[in-house]
Design an enzyme around this catalytic site. Structure first.
Site, PDB file in Angstrom:
ATOM      1  N   THR A 155     -14.518  -5.664   7.438  1.00 46.21           N
ATOM      2  CA  THR A 155     -14.515  -5.471   8.897  1.00 46.21           C
ATOM      3  C   THR A 155     -14.756  -4.010   9.262  1.00 46.21           C
ATOM      4  OG1 THR A 155     -12.128  -5.292   8.788  1.00 46.21           O
ATOM      5  CG2 THR A 155     -13.013  -7.423   9.418  1.00 46.21           C
ATOM      6  N   ASP A 161      -5.932  -7.173  -5.305  1.00 47.56           N
ATOM      7  CA  ASP A 161      -7.057  -6.926  -4.382  1.00 47.56           C
ATOM      8  C   ASP A 161      -7.929  -5.799  -4.921  1.00 47.56           C
ATOM      9  OD1 ASP A 161      -8.698  -6.998  -2.183  1.00 47.56           O
ATOM     10  OD2 ASP A 161      -7.274  -5.990  -0.842  1.00 47.56           O
ATOM     11  N   ARG A 180      -1.372  -8.401  13.461  1.00 44.09           N
ATOM     12  CA  ARG A 180      -0.282  -7.592  14.008  1.00 44.09           C
ATOM     13  C   ARG A 180       0.631  -8.465  14.857  1.00 44.09           C
ATOM     14  NH1 ARG A 180      -1.215  -4.926  10.593  1.00 44.09           N
ATOM     15  NH2 ARG A 180      -1.620  -2.722  10.414  1.00 44.09           N
ATOM     16  N   THR A 230     -20.271  -8.463 -16.429  1.00 46.98           N
ATOM     17  CA  THR A 230     -19.159  -7.506 -16.319  1.00 46.98           C
ATOM     18  C   THR A 230     -18.016  -8.095 -15.507  1.00 46.98           C
ATOM     19  OG1 THR A 230     -20.699  -5.678 -16.513  1.00 46.98           O
ATOM     20  CG2 THR A 230     -18.564  -5.175 -15.528  1.00 46.98           C
ATOM     21  N   LYS A 274       0.677  -8.104  -2.431  1.00 46.15           N
ATOM     22  CA  LYS A 274      -0.702  -7.636  -2.674  1.00 46.15           C
ATOM     23  C   LYS A 274      -0.683  -6.265  -3.340  1.00 46.15           C
ATOM     24  CE  LYS A 274      -3.957  -6.289   0.546  1.00 46.15           C
ATOM     25  NZ  LYS A 274      -4.828  -5.209   0.083  1.00 46.15           N
ATOM     26  N   ASP A 284       0.842  -1.199   0.000  1.00 53.02           N
ATOM     27  CA  ASP A 284       0.000   0.000   0.000  1.00 53.02           C
ATOM     28  C   ASP A 284       0.872   1.242   0.000  1.00 53.02           C
ATOM     29  OD1 ASP A 284      -2.334  -1.544   0.067  1.00 53.02           O
ATOM     30  OD2 ASP A 284      -2.283  -1.688   2.244  1.00 53.02           O
ATOM     31  N   PRO A 331     -22.931 -10.076 -13.162  1.00 54.26           N
ATOM     32  CA  PRO A 331     -22.062 -11.228 -13.477  1.00 54.26           C
ATOM     33  C   PRO A 331     -21.321 -11.109 -14.804  1.00 54.26           C
ATOM     34  CG  PRO A 331     -24.090 -11.998 -12.473  1.00 54.26           C
ATOM     35  CD  PRO A 331     -24.264 -10.513 -12.678  1.00 54.26           C
ATOM     36  N   LYS A 352     -11.446  -6.323  -5.344  1.00 51.94           N
ATOM     37  CA  LYS A 352     -12.797  -6.544  -4.807  1.00 51.94           C
ATOM     38  C   LYS A 352     -13.896  -6.254  -5.841  1.00 51.94           C
ATOM     39  CE  LYS A 352     -11.439  -5.696   0.011  1.00 51.94           C
ATOM     40  NZ  LYS A 352     -10.080  -5.133  -0.153  1.00 51.94           N
ATOM     41  N   LEU A 353     -13.935  -7.068  -6.880  1.00 48.25           N
ATOM     42  CA  LEU A 353     -14.934  -6.886  -7.939  1.00 48.25           C
ATOM     43  C   LEU A 353     -16.347  -7.082  -7.394  1.00 48.25           C
ATOM     44  CD1 LEU A 353     -13.198  -8.948 -10.797  1.00 48.25           C
ATOM     45  CD2 LEU A 353     -13.102  -6.471 -10.411  1.00 48.25           C
ATOM     46  N   HIS A 354     -17.268  -6.259  -7.843  1.00 52.09           N
ATOM     47  CA  HIS A 354     -18.682  -6.372  -7.446  1.00 52.09           C
ATOM     48  C   HIS A 354     -19.500  -5.652  -8.514  1.00 52.09           C
ATOM     49  CE1 HIS A 354     -21.774  -6.067  -3.889  1.00 52.09           C
ATOM     50  NE2 HIS A 354     -22.327  -6.480  -5.023  1.00 52.09           N
ATOM     51  N   ASP A 355     -20.106  -6.435  -9.422  1.00 54.39           N
ATOM     52  CA  ASP A 355     -20.868  -5.829 -10.516  1.00 54.39           C
ATOM     53  C   ASP A 355     -21.803  -6.910 -11.056  1.00 54.39           C
ATOM     54  OD1 ASP A 355     -21.654  -4.183 -12.746  1.00 54.39           O
ATOM     55  OD2 ASP A 355     -19.721  -3.153 -12.579  1.00 54.39           O
ATOM     56  N   GLY A 385       0.508  -5.423   6.143  1.00 48.19           N
ATOM     57  CA  GLY A 385       1.051  -4.275   5.422  1.00 48.19           C
ATOM     58  C   GLY A 385       2.064  -3.518   6.232  1.00 48.19           C
ATOM     59  N   ARG A 386       1.575  -2.519   6.966  1.00 50.13           N
ATOM     60  CA  ARG A 386       2.470  -1.554   7.619  1.00 50.13           C
ATOM     61  C   ARG A 386       3.537  -2.139   8.546  1.00 50.13           C
ATOM     62  NH1 ARG A 386      -2.714   1.953   8.987  1.00 50.13           N
ATOM     63  NH2 ARG A 386      -3.494  -0.189   8.933  1.00 50.13           N
TER      64      ARG A 386
HETATM   65  O1  C5P Z   1      -1.129  -2.165   6.961  1.00 49.32           O
HETATM   66  P1  C5P Z   1      -2.084  -3.257   7.260  1.00 49.32           P
HETATM   67  O2  C5P Z   1      -1.446  -4.528   7.744  1.00 49.32           O
HETATM   68  O3  C5P Z   1      -3.202  -2.813   8.156  1.00 49.32           O
HETATM   69  O4  C5P Z   1      -2.715  -3.589   5.841  1.00 49.32           O
HETATM   70  C1  C5P Z   1      -3.757  -4.499   5.742  1.00 49.32           C
HETATM   71  C2  C5P Z   1      -4.216  -4.666   4.324  1.00 49.32           C
HETATM   72  O5  C5P Z   1      -5.388  -5.467   4.364  1.00 49.32           O
HETATM   73  C3  C5P Z   1      -4.590  -3.377   3.618  1.00 49.32           C
HETATM   74  O6  C5P Z   1      -4.208  -3.527   2.261  1.00 49.32           O
HETATM   75  C4  C5P Z   1      -6.079  -3.294   3.733  1.00 49.32           C
HETATM   76  O7  C5P Z   1      -6.687  -2.723   2.610  1.00 49.32           O
HETATM   77  C5  C5P Z   1      -6.482  -4.762   3.836  1.00 49.32           C
HETATM   78  N1  C5P Z   1      -7.672  -4.958   4.656  1.00 49.32           N
HETATM   79  C6  C5P Z   1      -7.745  -4.634   6.010  1.00 49.32           C
HETATM   80  N2  C5P Z   1      -8.865  -4.840   6.737  1.00 49.32           N
HETATM   81  C7  C5P Z   1      -9.894  -5.362   6.165  1.00 49.32           C
HETATM   82  C8  C5P Z   1      -9.869  -5.711   4.826  1.00 49.32           C
HETATM   83  C9  C5P Z   1      -8.711  -5.491   4.096  1.00 49.32           C
HETATM   84  O8  C5P Z   1      -6.807  -4.143   6.580  1.00 49.32           O
HETATM   85  N3  C5P Z   1     -10.958  -5.570   6.892  1.00 49.32           N
END
Ligand code: C5P
Length: 231
Positions: free
Chosen positions: A121, A65, A181, A74, A39, A17, A72, A67-70, A210-211
């Site tokens: 979430t 990632d 985490r 398309t 990702k 990201d 069927p 997240k397609l939603h349209d 990610g982070r």
């Molecule tokens: O930096 P971090 O570990 O929070 O990144 C989590 C990744 O997971 C991000 O790309 C975020 O878009 C994705 N994600 C999330 N929580 C969700 C769904 C997806 O953090 N409920």
């Protein structure tokens, strides 16, 4: 469909990201072998499109990632174009319905796996009620069964939903969870983060992180420490 248990490194999906392809590619280069997947999310895809996938794919398997939603048709046509990019995993919303999920699977044609996202979430039960929907606890396992029944080989759900989703779909479906985490790290904006070991114990096959990796002073060391924590 899962064939064998992934190794600790293979379980890690690093969320690239970052705003530029240069930054993403440089991170990917440093993490080759330490993580199983890269990702590419909406930010990078909106900025660089298919070029982002091609550049990152050179360093390892790509999870797109989007997240397609349209409707069927398309979704099937979009999935067919995505199949040409050479991605390993691509997300769709399970809430698009069984026909839409099946269309995504058809469109990919075996060139990558569909992962169906159950309920984001970030959507609270209050918000779900305002949309006329049931609470996440009952909706998530139902959507999981629906998407899996429609042919999605994998699902995305929050750590807290892993046990119910695993029970709903059985052992052969790939479960992917964000909101992870390392023990002792800050939780950033995750209200209910799980540690990597907790998520794996609860049934996760792959962990989106990610982070804690991308913003670490030593991304490679951070990824290796996370892998060691689930070894
Ligand atoms: O930096 P971090 O570990 O929070 O990144 C989590 C990744 O997971 C991000 O790309 C975020 O878009 C994705 N994600 C999330 N929580 C969700 C769904 C997806 O953090 N409920």
């Amino acid at each position: 469909m899962l064939t064998s248990a992934p190794s600790p490194n293979e379980r890690l999906i690093v969320a690239l990201d970052v705003p530029t392809l240069d930054e993403a590619a440089s991170l990917a280069r440093r993490l080759v072998g330490a993580v199983g997947w890269f990702k590419v999310g909406l930010e990078l895809f909106a900025a660089h499109g298919p070029e982002a996938v091609r550049a990152i794919r050179a360093h390892g398997p790509v999870f797109l990632d989007v997240k397609l939603h349209d409707i069927p048709t398309t979704v099937e046509r979009a999935a067919a174009r995505i199949a040409e990019l050479g991605v390993g995993l691509v997300t769709v919303h399970a809430g698009g319905g069984a026909e839409m999920v099946a269309a995504a699977v058809r469109g990919l044609g075996g060139h990558g796996e569909v992962l169906a996202v159950t309920v984001l979430t970030s959507t609270s039960d209050t918000e779900l009620a305002a949309m006329g929907s049931e609470p996440a606890a009952s909706q998530v396992p139902r959507l999981a069964r629906l998407a899996s029944g429609a042919g999605a080989p994998g699902l995305v759900c929050a750590p807290r939903d892993l046990p119910a989703v695993r029970e709903a779909v059985g052992p052969a479906v790939r479960l992917v969870t964000p909101g992870v985490r390392p023990a002792g790290a800050g939780t950033d904006d995750h209200a209910r983060a799980a540690t990597p070991a907790e998520a794996v114990a609860d049934g996760a096959d792959l962990l989106v992180i990610g982070r804690p990796i991308t913003r670490a002073e030593d991304p490679l060391g951070a990824a290796e420490a996370i892998a060691a924590s689930i070894a």
